[in-house]
Write an enzyme that holds these catalytic residues in place. Structure first.
Site, short mmCIF file in Angstrom:
data_model
loop_
_atom_site.label_atom_id
_atom_site.label_comp_id
_atom_site.label_asym_id
_atom_site.label_seq_id
_atom_site.Cartn_x
_atom_site.Cartn_y
_atom_site.Cartn_z
N THR A 20 0.73 -1.23 0.12
CA THR A 20 0.25 0.13 0.08
C THR A 20 0.87 1.11 -0.03
O THR A 20 0.48 2.18 -0.35
CB THR A 20 -0.88 0.10 1.10
OG1 THR A 20 -1.75 -1.28 1.13
CG2 THR A 20 -1.79 1.13 1.49
N TYR B 280 -8.23 1.04 -3.66
CA TYR B 280 -6.76 1.50 -4.32
C TYR B 280 -6.18 0.09 -4.89
O TYR B 280 -6.71 -0.94 -4.60
CB TYR B 280 -6.28 2.19 -3.38
CG TYR B 280 -5.33 1.22 -2.07
CD1 TYR B 280 -6.39 1.00 -1.22
CD2 TYR B 280 -4.28 0.38 -2.17
CE1 TYR B 280 -6.04 -0.13 -0.13
CE2 TYR B 280 -3.88 -0.35 -1.03
CZ TYR B 280 -4.79 -0.62 -0.04
OH TYR B 280 -4.31 -1.45 0.78
N THR C 114 1.42 -4.65 4.47
CA THR C 114 1.15 -5.03 5.61
C THR C 114 0.87 -6.22 5.88
O THR C 114 1.13 -6.68 6.85
CB THR C 114 0.57 -3.88 6.44
OG1 THR C 114 -0.71 -3.60 5.69
CG2 THR C 114 1.14 -2.32 6.54
N ASP C 115 -0.16 -6.64 5.16
CA ASP C 115 -0.68 -8.21 5.30
C ASP C 115 0.48 -9.28 5.51
O ASP C 115 -0.10 -10.09 6.68
CB ASP C 115 -1.44 -8.38 3.94
CG ASP C 115 -2.88 -7.58 3.56
OD1 ASP C 115 -3.10 -6.81 4.48
OD2 ASP C 115 -3.05 -7.80 2.54
N LYS D 61 0.40 -7.96 12.99
CA LYS D 61 -0.62 -6.92 12.43
C LYS D 61 -2.12 -7.55 13.08
O LYS D 61 -2.35 -8.55 13.15
CB LYS D 61 -0.82 -7.24 10.71
CG LYS D 61 -2.01 -6.31 10.26
CD LYS D 61 -1.89 -6.29 8.72
CE LYS D 61 -2.82 -5.11 8.27
NZ LYS D 61 -3.10 -5.06 6.78
N GLU E 94 -2.40 -29.19 27.15
CA GLU E 94 -3.62 -30.38 27.33
C GLU E 94 -3.28 -31.47 26.45
O GLU E 94 -3.97 -32.41 26.35
CB GLU E 94 -4.78 -29.47 26.92
CG GLU E 94 -5.46 -28.92 27.97
CD GLU E 94 -6.66 -28.42 27.44
OE1 GLU E 94 -7.80 -29.14 27.32
OE2 GLU E 94 -6.88 -27.09 27.18
#
Ligand code: GLU
Length: 356
Positions: free
Chosen positions: A41, A54, A119-120, A192, A313
């Protein structure tokens, strides 16, 4: 008149002799930082300054640098365009290209690297590089949540701050970092946490490494886990990585998913488990089927905070599984892909998850 001309020439000679070399030596004293652009981005453009639609990866690195006032005062900067993709399309191929280029640059006279990225999947790229970069010089990933054409775009200041961190001698030895929204994070701990907000990153387990305000850098601590020069992993001669799949656990989860992944050719599986890396009893049996075929299954968690405990567990020895400790599923996958390049016992694999 002649006298005036003579005076002017003396002044000009003095300028050339003293001022220009002085100015030149000032600029050569700036740290040398290379910006490697991959897209995202931060290089995105939208049709409207206020619309949310975008396309990632539209702007080149040179225009990004030119859009940031005073950035060239922080470092001797140059840029290279390695890819131009939204980070949902980040690939092992680009990771390998990026890691090899960083190692090459840092082995020379480059003092620091900045990587612009979406950023993903930024945390995955950062964690991968944390395992394979062979230098203690600063490597900083940055990004933006708003495209370059948006009202109050966050990219320019993030890039400015990232360069300030990469140029800072105190950033040495802190592994790969992520700089965004005035915060410095370690590759080990960053994740993120928000889909669209400018304040989209956090490090729930260990907190920020430091902060950076308009280029003023302050570090609080060093990162958790082995990284870079202390890491045993390397990209030398690597062309691909083994396939590792992630399966998301939930109530009434079907065991078929693990069987299907094995059938499809996965060499390792990460479970984004419920709670402390748990899954339905039937899925645990599927995990045992996979591990008994030599396909490691790592139990991570779909929660963003807390470590997955060995023999919590789940009796890991009984099912042949490994606990991811503090690594979230997407980072556990990266470590497992690298670990699978060598034959390892379950115990050795478990130790890696505790060490990294
Ligand atoms: N999907 C985009 C990417 O990761 C959006 C996220 C961003 O860069 O902010 O490239």
């Amino acid at each position: 008149m002649k006298k005036q001309l003579h005076l002017k020439s003396i002044l000009a000679v003095m300028l050339i002799t003293f001022m220009i070399p002085y100015g030149y030596s000032q600029s050569t004293k700036l740290p040398k930082v290379v910006i490697l652009a991959t897209g995202g981005t931060i290089a995105g453009k939208g049709a409207s300054e206020t619309g949310s639609a975008y396309t990632s990866g539209q702007v080149t690195i040179e225009s990004m640098i030119d859009a940031v006032p005073n950035i060239r005062k922080l470092a001797n900067l140059s840029g290279e365009q390695l890819s131009n993709v939204g980070s949902q399309d980040m690939s092992v191929e680009i990771w390998l290209k990026l890691a090899k280029r960083i190692n090459e640059l840092l082995a020379g006279d480059v003092d620091g690297i900045v990587i612009t990225h979406g950023t993903d999947t930024q945390e995955e790229t950062a964690f991968f590089l944390n395992l394979v970069v062979k230098s203690d010089k600063p490597v900083v990933l940055t990004a933006s949540m708003r495209p370059s054409s948006a009202l109050s775009a966050d990219g320019p200041l993030n890039l400015y701050n990232a360069v300030a961190v990469a140029a800072n001698p105190e950033a040495k030895g802190r592994g790969i970092m992520v700089v965004i929204n005035d915060k410095i994070f370690s590759a080990h701990s960053v994740t993120k946490v928000n889909t669209t907000n400018v304040d989209a990153f956090a490090a729930p387990m260990h907190g920020q490494l430091g902060d950076v305000n308009f280029g003023n850098v302050e570090f609080y601590h060093y990162p958790h886990g082995l990284h870079t020069t202390k890491s045993e992993f390397s990209v030398d001669g690597l062309k691909e990585l083994p396939r590792v799949d992630i399966v998301y656990a939930c109530a009434d989860m079907s065991p078929d998913l693990i069987d299907i992944m094995v059938k499809a050719g996965a060499k390792g599986i990460v479970v984004a488990g419920v709670g402390d890396g748990n899954m339905t009893s039937t899925t645990l049996e599927a995990a045992k089927r996979a591990t008994s075929k030599g396909i490691p299954v790592v139990r991570s968690s779909r929660l963003c905070e807390g470590a997955v405990l060995i023999h919590g567990e789940v009796d890991d020895a009984k099912y042949g599984t490994v606990a991811s400790d503090e690594l979230n599923p997407q980072k556990a996958r990266v470590l497992l892909m690298m670990a699978l390049l060598k034959k390892r016992s379950r115990e050795n694999l478990q130790q890696l998850f505790l060490d990294y």
